[in-house]
Write an enzyme that holds these catalytic residues in place. Structure first.
Site, PDB file in Angstrom:
ATOM      1  N   SER A 176       0.909  -1.217  -0.264  1.00 34.36           N
ATOM      2  CA  SER A 176      -0.103  -0.025  -0.025  1.00 34.36           C
ATOM      3  C   SER A 176       0.924   1.202  -0.003  1.00 34.36           C
ATOM      4  O   SER A 176       1.684   1.298  -0.942  1.00 34.36           O
ATOM      5  CB  SER A 176      -0.978   0.095   1.195  1.00 34.36           C
ATOM      6  OG  SER A 176      -1.947   0.940   1.274  1.00 34.36           O
ATOM      7  N   THR A 177       0.812   2.175   1.177  1.00 33.82           N
ATOM      8  CA  THR A 177       1.757   3.119   1.200  1.00 33.82           C
ATOM      9  C   THR A 177       3.147   2.870   0.919  1.00 33.82           C
ATOM     10  O   THR A 177       3.605   2.122   1.819  1.00 33.82           O
ATOM     11  CB  THR A 177       1.681   4.033   2.251  1.00 33.82           C
ATOM     12  OG1 THR A 177       0.057   4.283   2.587  1.00 33.82           O
ATOM     13  CG2 THR A 177       2.166   5.248   2.498  1.00 33.82           C
ATOM     14  N   HIS A 203      -2.457  -1.290  -3.193  1.00 39.84           N
ATOM     15  CA  HIS A 203      -4.013  -0.081  -3.194  1.00 39.84           C
ATOM     16  C   HIS A 203      -3.607   1.039  -4.060  1.00 39.84           C
ATOM     17  O   HIS A 203      -2.710   1.686  -3.636  1.00 39.84           O
ATOM     18  CB  HIS A 203      -3.846   0.294  -1.409  1.00 39.84           C
ATOM     19  CG  HIS A 203      -3.985  -0.861  -0.608  1.00 39.84           C
ATOM     20  ND1 HIS A 203      -3.892  -0.725   0.551  1.00 39.84           N
ATOM     21  CD2 HIS A 203      -4.689  -2.013  -0.859  1.00 39.84           C
ATOM     22  CE1 HIS A 203      -4.313  -1.981   1.321  1.00 39.84           C
ATOM     23  NE2 HIS A 203      -4.747  -2.590   0.553  1.00 39.84           N
ATOM     24  N   MET A 296       0.020   1.176   5.020  1.00 36.92           N
ATOM     25  CA  MET A 296      -0.794   1.657   6.201  1.00 36.92           C
ATOM     26  C   MET A 296      -2.097   0.774   6.374  1.00 36.92           C
ATOM     27  O   MET A 296      -2.631  -0.046   5.589  1.00 36.92           O
ATOM     28  CB  MET A 296      -1.299   3.078   5.755  1.00 36.92           C
ATOM     29  CG  MET A 296      -1.819   3.813   7.241  1.00 36.92           C
ATOM     30  SD  MET A 296      -2.235   5.477   6.609  1.00 36.92           S
ATOM     31  CE  MET A 296      -0.647   6.180   6.204  1.00 36.92           C
ATOM     32  N   ASP A 299      -4.220  -4.704   5.865  1.00 31.54           N
ATOM     33  CA  ASP A 299      -4.704  -5.617   4.980  1.00 31.54           C
ATOM     34  C   ASP A 299      -3.471  -6.414   4.605  1.00 31.54           C
ATOM     35  O   ASP A 299      -2.569  -6.004   4.492  1.00 31.54           O
ATOM     36  CB  ASP A 299      -4.983  -4.611   3.586  1.00 31.54           C
ATOM     37  CG  ASP A 299      -5.869  -5.448   2.628  1.00 31.54           C
ATOM     38  OD1 ASP A 299      -6.457  -6.386   2.895  1.00 31.54           O
ATOM     39  OD2 ASP A 299      -5.637  -5.101   1.431  1.00 31.54           O
TER      40      ASP A 299
END
Length: 357
Positions: A176-177, A203, A296, A299
């Site tokens: 993600s991030t 993401h 972050m 997940d």
């Protein structure tokens, strides 16, 4: 202590609107605003913010070049705002490669279906980036004492019933991030004849994933494609999950195919690492290897649990090399991880694990 934010945008309306929204949160304070990249550089030095929000298209010095300059002198995280267009996606990916930590669509209605959810997403993202940056600075001062008990890079947990006789048949990577740059670092080191398919769950909004797949494909020896429903999994091909959708696997005889479906509205992440990992646990069972990279939230944790129960191995990125140590932290705390690596050290171990020549 409040999170100090510098807002950078050439639109006075957007600066004012964003400032009002951020200042709604008692834990956030906009300490200054800037209307171009040059002003931003001066204000970063003057105000030493915890987070900078940055537009891309600005006069004098654009957002991408401003990020490059900021990252040369400072580790302050930069949250980019971009348009959901092809050109906006290309520019955003360039900004991430230049050192931006994360991005959000500039139109709030593109962040979430309702205004309140969009605002909460923005506030959470700003606070999350600040927390990660403050934690990183603290680690440099006090070392790793804050993370006592956490796994160190290249550490190994010996687990029962994990004697593997053959190499994995699929590589799964959730992020993600900070993920776009992390994925690039891992994938560019893999050979063209990598002996397994690779599933990428990052993401990212739907307008961005085709451009990101194209970008990765141009940089990597393996073939990177934007995943489509019905594609048969082939070795040496990386399949990037489309934004706004969910990527599952279906087995037909001895072949495995992608199933791309619409995402339920109540699922937070689209695509979801949990969903793809969980689907892979049923199809590949112990023959999967999953990596949980920077990001972050948590997940991937439940999906990793299903993979572990099926006998698969889970590797996680170490805290020091993460932009945000959220997703890897979750799987480490849950006791699901077999190995932990700094982002630059994954590729060597992957080549060994998959018995690449």
């Amino acid at each position: 202590m409040k999170v100090k934010v510098l807002v950078v945008d050439d639109s006075s309306f957007f600066r004012r609107r964003l400032t009002e929204i951020l200042n709604q949160d008692p834990l956030i304070e906009v300490v200054a605003t800037a209307e171009d990249g040059l002003q931003a550089l001066a204000m970063v030095k003057q105000y030493q913010p915890d987070v900078v929000t940055m537009d891309i298209e600005m006069p004098k010095l654009n957002g991408i070049d401003a990020v490059r300059h900021i990252r040369q002198d400072s580790n302050v995280p930069v949250l980019m705002f971009s348009s959901l267009t092809h050109e906006g996606a290309k520019a955003t990916i360039e900004a991430l490669e230049a050192g931006a930590s994360d991005f959000l669509p500039k139109r709030f209605e593109d962040i979430a279906l309702d205004k309140h959810t969009a605002i909460k997403t923005l506030l959470d993202r700003v606070k999350g980036l600040a927390t990660a940056a403050i934690s990183a600075r603290s680690r440099k001062v006090v070392g790793n004492s804050m993370m006592a008990g956490a796994l160190k890079p290249e550490s190994v947990v010996t687990k029962v019933n994990k004697s593997k006789q053959s190499r994995p048949k699929v590589l799964l990577i959730g992020s993600s991030t900070g993920g776009p740059v992390a994925l690039q670092k891992v994938l560019t080191q893999l050979p063209q004849d990598f002996p397994a398919p690779i599933l990428l769950i990052q993401h990212m909004p739907s307008a961005f994933t085709p451009t990101f797949a194209e970008r990765l494909n141009g940089l990597c020896k393996v073939n990177v494609v934007h995943a489509e429903n019905g594609m048969k999994l082939e070795p040496g091909v990386a399949y990037l999950a489309p934004g706004g959708m969910q990527m599952l696997l279906q087995q037909r005889a001895d072949e495995v195919y992608l199933k791309i479906i619409e995402s339920a509205q109540d699922i937070s992440y689209k695509p979801s690492v949990d969903i793809t990992f969980g689907s892979a646990s049923r199809v590949y069972q112990q023959d999967a290897l999953a990596l949980v990279l920077t990001g972050m939230g948590a997940d991937g944790c439940e999906g990793a649990r299903l993979l572990q129960q099926a006998g698969a191995d889970i590797w996680a990125q170490d805290e020091q090399s993460c932009v945000v140590y959220g997703m890897p932290r979750a799987v480490v705390k849950a006791g699901l991880v077999d190995k932990v690596f700094a982002i630059d050290d994954f590729s060597h171990s992957l080549l060994k694990e998959f018995q690449c020549q």
